[in-house]
Design a protein around this motif. Sequence first.
Motif, short mmCIF file in Angstrom:
data_model
loop_
_atom_site.label_atom_id
_atom_site.label_comp_id
_atom_site.label_asym_id
_atom_site.label_seq_id
_atom_site.Cartn_x
_atom_site.Cartn_y
_atom_site.Cartn_z
N ARG A 44 0.84 -1.20 0.00
CA ARG A 44 0.00 0.00 0.00
C ARG A 44 0.88 1.25 0.00
N TRP A 45 1.93 1.24 0.81
CA TRP A 45 2.84 2.38 0.85
C TRP A 45 3.53 2.57 -0.51
N MET A 46 3.90 1.47 -1.15
CA MET A 46 4.54 1.58 -2.46
C MET A 46 3.62 2.24 -3.48
N GLU A 47 2.34 1.96 -3.41
CA GLU A 47 1.38 2.49 -4.37
C GLU A 47 0.92 3.91 -4.04
N THR A 48 0.65 4.17 -2.76
CA THR A 48 0.01 5.44 -2.40
C THR A 48 0.91 6.39 -1.63
#
Length: 68
Positions: A60-64
């Motif tokens: 999730r951190w990688m995407e957002t």
Amino acid sequence: MTPDWRKPVGMLAILALILVWCVAIASLSATVGGWHGLAQLAFYVVAGIVWIAPLKPLLRWMETGRWR
């Protein structure tokens, strides 16, 4: 759209997580090897699934860019 720095850092973090998890589980192999076969099976099944839990927030951190 330009590439984001979070994806390569996230991929390295995933590889580091897998490496640390493999070393931790392999270091327990002498102890686990003395257990009953079904207990070993249960341990390795759980150990094979548990490492996935930290991946959801990391992906999730990688995407957002947010942890939550």
